[in-house]
Design a protein around this motif. Structure first.
Motif, PDB file in Angstrom:
ATOM      1  N   LEU A  12       0.792  -1.113   0.087  1.00 18.18           N
ATOM      2  CA  LEU A  12      -0.112  -0.030  -0.011  1.00 18.18           C
ATOM      3  C   LEU A  12       0.804   1.197  -0.012  1.00 18.18           C
ATOM      4  CD1 LEU A  12      -2.584   1.460   0.182  1.00 18.18           C
ATOM      5  CD2 LEU A  12      -2.822   1.098   2.420  1.00 18.18           C
ATOM      6  N   ALA A  13       1.999   1.220   0.858  1.00 17.22           N
ATOM      7  CA  ALA A  13       3.012   2.342   0.755  1.00 17.22           C
ATOM      8  C   ALA A  13       3.599   2.609  -0.597  1.00 17.22           C
ATOM      9  CB  ALA A  13       3.919   2.126   1.849  1.00 17.22           C
ATOM     10  N   TRP A  14       3.736   1.803  -1.351  1.00 17.49           N
ATOM     11  CA  TRP A  14       4.437   1.795  -2.717  1.00 17.49           C
ATOM     12  C   TRP A  14       3.289   2.268  -3.631  1.00 17.49           C
ATOM     13  CZ3 TRP A  14       3.875   1.249  -7.738  1.00 17.49           C
ATOM     14  CH2 TRP A  14       5.181   1.084  -8.248  1.00 17.49           C
ATOM     15  N   TYR A 152      -3.799  -6.743  -2.996  1.00 18.11           N
ATOM     16  CA  TYR A 152      -2.866  -7.380  -3.804  1.00 18.11           C
ATOM     17  C   TYR A 152      -2.652  -5.894  -4.716  1.00 18.11           C
ATOM     18  CZ  TYR A 152      -6.077  -7.160  -7.806  1.00 18.11           C
ATOM     19  OH  TYR A 152      -7.203  -6.761  -8.747  1.00 18.11           O
ATOM     20  N   SER A 153      -1.189  -6.299  -5.372  1.00 15.50           N
ATOM     21  CA  SER A 153      -0.455  -5.359  -6.033  1.00 15.50           C
ATOM     22  C   SER A 153       0.612  -6.128  -6.820  1.00 15.50           C
ATOM     23  CB  SER A 153      -0.204  -3.970  -5.424  1.00 15.50           C
ATOM     24  OG  SER A 153       1.103  -4.367  -4.752  1.00 15.50           O
ATOM     25  N   ALA A 154       1.342  -5.391  -7.506  1.00 11.62           N
ATOM     26  CA  ALA A 154       2.434  -5.708  -8.476  1.00 11.62           C
ATOM     27  C   ALA A 154       3.622  -5.986  -7.375  1.00 11.62           C
ATOM     28  CB  ALA A 154       2.806  -4.978  -9.761  1.00 11.62           C
ATOM     29  N   HIS A 155       3.414  -5.380  -6.219  1.00  8.01           N
ATOM     30  CA  HIS A 155       4.671  -5.221  -5.474  1.00  8.01           C
ATOM     31  C   HIS A 155       4.321  -5.827  -4.190  1.00  8.01           C
ATOM     32  CE1 HIS A 155       6.252  -2.329  -8.412  1.00  8.01           C
ATOM     33  NE2 HIS A 155       4.794  -2.083  -8.341  1.00  8.01           N
ATOM     34  N   GLY A 156       5.227  -6.296  -3.389  1.00  6.28           N
ATOM     35  CA  GLY A 156       5.246  -6.923  -1.897  1.00  6.28           C
ATOM     36  C   GLY A 156       4.725  -8.276  -2.003  1.00  6.28           C
ATOM     37  N   TRP A 185      -7.399  -4.166  -5.286  1.00  6.68           N
ATOM     38  CA  TRP A 185      -6.109  -3.614  -5.842  1.00  6.68           C
ATOM     39  C   TRP A 185      -5.600  -2.463  -5.008  1.00  6.68           C
ATOM     40  CZ3 TRP A 185      -5.947  -0.483 -11.014  1.00  6.68           C
ATOM     41  CH2 TRP A 185      -4.466  -0.435 -11.304  1.00  6.68           C
ATOM     42  N   ALA A 186      -4.442  -2.746  -4.763  1.00 10.96           N
ATOM     43  CA  ALA A 186      -3.940  -1.654  -3.390  1.00 10.96           C
ATOM     44  C   ALA A 186      -3.873  -0.205  -4.333  1.00 10.96           C
ATOM     45  CB  ALA A 186      -2.554  -2.233  -3.267  1.00 10.96           C
ATOM     46  N   LYS A 187      -3.713  -0.204  -5.683  1.00 13.49           N
ATOM     47  CA  LYS A 187      -3.690   1.079  -6.209  1.00 13.49           C
ATOM     48  C   LYS A 187      -5.136   1.952  -5.982  1.00 13.49           C
ATOM     49  CE  LYS A 187      -1.218   1.374  -9.881  1.00 13.49           C
ATOM     50  NZ  LYS A 187       0.263   2.330  -9.392  1.00 13.49           N
ATOM     51  N   GLY A 188      -6.034   0.999  -6.398  1.00 14.11           N
ATOM     52  CA  GLY A 188      -7.456   1.603  -6.056  1.00 14.11           C
ATOM     53  C   GLY A 188      -7.510   1.955  -4.540  1.00 14.11           C
ATOM     54  N   LEU A 189      -7.040   1.452  -3.811  1.00 12.46           N
ATOM     55  CA  LEU A 189      -7.217   1.613  -2.213  1.00 12.46           C
ATOM     56  C   LEU A 189      -6.211   2.911  -2.221  1.00 12.46           C
ATOM     57  CD1 LEU A 189      -7.938   1.263   0.623  1.00 12.46           C
ATOM     58  CD2 LEU A 189      -5.999  -0.112   0.629  1.00 12.46           C
ATOM     59  N   SER A 201     -12.041  16.068   5.790  1.00  8.87           N
ATOM     60  CA  SER A 201     -13.125  16.482   6.872  1.00  8.87           C
ATOM     61  C   SER A 201     -13.869  15.104   6.770  1.00  8.87           C
ATOM     62  CB  SER A 201     -13.892  17.344   5.974  1.00  8.87           C
ATOM     63  OG  SER A 201     -14.279  17.237   4.661  1.00  8.87           O
ATOM     64  N   GLN A 202     -13.431  14.108   6.037  1.00 10.01           N
ATOM     65  CA  GLN A 202     -14.381  12.643   6.322  1.00 10.01           C
ATOM     66  C   GLN A 202     -13.695  11.764   7.518  1.00 10.01           C
ATOM     67  OE1 GLN A 202     -16.979  11.698   4.344  1.00 10.01           O
ATOM     68  NE2 GLN A 202     -16.591  12.803   2.536  1.00 10.01           N
ATOM     69  N   THR A 203     -14.790  11.374   8.274  1.00 10.25           N
ATOM     70  CA  THR A 203     -14.516  10.871   9.721  1.00 10.25           C
ATOM     71  C   THR A 203     -15.147   9.560   9.858  1.00 10.25           C
ATOM     72  OG1 THR A 203     -15.584  12.429  10.988  1.00 10.25           O
ATOM     73  CG2 THR A 203     -13.430  13.247  10.594  1.00 10.25           C
ATOM     74  N   GLY A 204     -14.805   8.566  10.616  1.00  9.90           N
ATOM     75  CA  GLY A 204     -15.456   7.609  10.872  1.00  9.90           C
ATOM     76  C   GLY A 204     -14.979   6.292  10.242  1.00  9.90           C
ATOM     77  N   ILE A 205     -15.616   5.318  10.065  1.00  7.41           N
ATOM     78  CA  ILE A 205     -15.169   4.073   9.425  1.00  7.41           C
ATOM     79  C   ILE A 205     -15.962   4.087   8.018  1.00  7.41           C
ATOM     80  CG2 ILE A 205     -15.411   1.591   9.578  1.00  7.41           C
ATOM     81  CD1 ILE A 205     -16.065   1.950  12.545  1.00  7.41           C
ATOM     82  N   PHE A 206     -14.802   3.528   7.020  1.00 11.47           N
ATOM     83  CA  PHE A 206     -15.040   3.636   5.620  1.00 11.47           C
ATOM     84  C   PHE A 206     -14.555   2.125   5.325  1.00 11.47           C
ATOM     85  CE2 PHE A 206     -14.379   7.788   6.507  1.00 11.47           C
ATOM     86  CZ  PHE A 206     -15.453   8.434   5.673  1.00 11.47           C
ATOM     87  N   HIS A 207     -15.394   1.478   4.044  1.00 12.96           N
ATOM     88  CA  HIS A 207     -14.931   0.252   3.522  1.00 12.96           C
ATOM     89  C   HIS A 207     -14.483   0.521   2.287  1.00 12.96           C
ATOM     90  CE1 HIS A 207     -17.488  -2.383   6.702  1.00 12.96           C
ATOM     91  NE2 HIS A 207     -16.621  -1.904   7.031  1.00 12.96           N
ATOM     92  N   TRP A 208     -13.323  -0.303   2.040  1.00 13.95           N
ATOM     93  CA  TRP A 208     -12.875   0.005   0.657  1.00 13.95           C
ATOM     94  C   TRP A 208     -12.405  -1.376  -0.101  1.00 13.95           C
ATOM     95  CZ3 TRP A 208     -13.609   3.388  -3.200  1.00 13.95           C
ATOM     96  CH2 TRP A 208     -13.016   3.302  -4.589  1.00 13.95           C
ATOM     97  N   SER A 209     -13.293  -2.148  -0.948  1.00 11.17           N
ATOM     98  CA  SER A 209     -12.691  -3.304  -1.694  1.00 11.17           C
ATOM     99  C   SER A 209     -13.189  -3.050  -3.131  1.00 11.17           C
ATOM    100  CB  SER A 209     -13.098  -4.410  -1.209  1.00 11.17           C
ATOM    101  OG  SER A 209     -14.417  -4.312  -1.192  1.00 11.17           O
ATOM    102  N   ASP A 210     -12.572  -3.765  -3.884  1.00  7.34           N
ATOM    103  CA  ASP A 210     -13.014  -3.817  -5.457  1.00  7.34           C
ATOM    104  C   ASP A 210     -14.438  -4.437  -5.454  1.00  7.34           C
ATOM    105  OD1 ASP A 210     -10.729  -3.025  -6.042  1.00  7.34           O
ATOM    106  OD2 ASP A 210      -9.979  -4.885  -6.885  1.00  7.34           O
ATOM    107  N   LYS A 211     -15.346  -3.758  -6.379  1.00  3.76           N
ATOM    108  CA  LYS A 211     -16.670  -4.469  -6.582  1.00  3.76           C
ATOM    109  C   LYS A 211     -16.643  -5.923  -6.921  1.00  3.76           C
ATOM    110  CE  LYS A 211     -18.750   0.046  -8.262  1.00  3.76           C
ATOM    111  NZ  LYS A 211     -19.307   0.952  -9.256  1.00  3.76           N
ATOM    112  N   GLY A 212     -17.850  -6.594  -6.054  1.00  4.81           N
ATOM    113  CA  GLY A 212     -18.065  -7.878  -6.627  1.00  4.81           C
ATOM    114  C   GLY A 212     -17.403  -8.831  -5.450  1.00  4.81           C
ATOM    115  N   ALA A 213     -17.957 -10.128  -5.476  1.00  7.99           N
ATOM    116  CA  ALA A 213     -17.614 -11.162  -4.402  1.00  7.99           C
ATOM    117  C   ALA A 213     -17.090 -12.155  -4.902  1.00  7.99           C
ATOM    118  CB  ALA A 213     -18.653 -11.178  -3.151  1.00  7.99           C
TER     119      ALA A 213
END
Length: 288
Positions: A12-14, A152-156, A185-189, A201-213
């Protein structure tokens, strides 16, 4: 804007560095640059950098090993987060804590919302949830918690790269087919996290993943299909379904950890996991 990323060696840092906006002065800190286990050191290091935003992507992520090393898992996933949240509060800077779908027990039958009750199982999950609670208790007024899954990503190190490596070595693979979640995909995150930093200004809890299961088994099958198409997998491989019980991992995993990302998709839209997998394969930079 001065931004500090904690955990510079992770994927993610990359990606945060790769997608850094032009107006951002980015400093990535690793274990050689900041002692997360010492509150005074955290305060001193961050004060010297004077950040507008701190993003914590550092974590103890060895899920099974955490069962043997609970103190190490809690030290990085909880106590270090406490130190960071306290330091950010003292500096009045925006704090983003990256968390996990593991805070849920996996017994739901529909996607978890940011407000869904947490019920972590296993040391890794419990330590990450405790880190979340520290943020909410100490600095909720200017912090965002971003839960993600199957990164996941191309790194790590990640599932996609592991699968490509194994598919080039083995003739047959058995992959768990009774755990359902959403690849990310870590780049999308990273792009979503940068969007949060724009107004701070956005606070609280957020969910982030790609669409679909999907399941790990179906994820592996898609990796194989696309990998073969792109010439990244040179041989025929048989992929067989197995169960989590048969796999017999030391730490429990949620059987269902699909997260409802509607709140986050109002800020920046997501992409299907299949499409993002295509994007990463199109880069031809998988350094496996």
């Amino acid at each position: 804007m001065n931004v500090v990323v904690i955990g510079k060696s992770g994927q993610l840092a990359w990606e945060l560095n790769d997608t850094r906006p032009d107006n951002v002065n980015l400093t990535c800190l690793g274990r050689d640059n900041i002692n997360l286990f010492d509150e005074h050191s955290v305060n001193e290091t961050l004060t010297a950098l004077n950040p507008d935003v701190v993003i914590n992507s550092a974590a103890y992520t060895a899920v099974d090993k955490a069962e043997e090393e609970p103190d190490a898992a809690y030290a990085l996933n909880a106590e270090a987060v406490k130190h960071l949240a306290s330091a950010c509060k003292a500096l009045d800077c925006y704090f983003i804590q990256v968390s996990t779908d593991f805070v849920f027990n996996g017994k739901a039958d529909k996607p978890y919302t940011p407000d869904s009750p947490v019920a972590p199982e296993g040391i890794y999950a419990k330590s990450k949830q405790k880190g979340e609670q520290y943020v909410l208790d100490l600095y909720s007024e200017k912090s965002a918690i971003v839960r993600t899954s199957w990164l996941y990503s191309a790194h790590g190190n990640n599932f996609v790269k592991t699968m490509i490596t194994l598919m080039n070595k083995l003739d047959s693979l058995s992959i768990v087919a009774d755990q359902t979640g959403s690849p990310t995909w870590a780049k999308g995150l990273a792009r979503f996290i940068w969007k949060l930093t724009e107004e701070q200004s956005q606070t609280g809890i957020f969910h982030w993943s790609d669409k679909g299961a999907t399941t790990w088994y179906e994820f592996a099958r898609e990796i194989y299909r696309q990998g073969r198409d792109k010439g990244l997998i040179a041989k025929v491989v048989t992929i067989k379904p197995t169960t989590a019980a048969e796999y017999s991992a030391p730490a429990p995993r949620p059987a269902y950890s699909v997260m409802d990302c509607a709140k986050s998709y109002l800020i920046i839209d997501g992409t299907t996991w299949q499409r993002n997998l295509t994007k990463i394969f199109a880069t031809h930079i998988l350094d496996y």
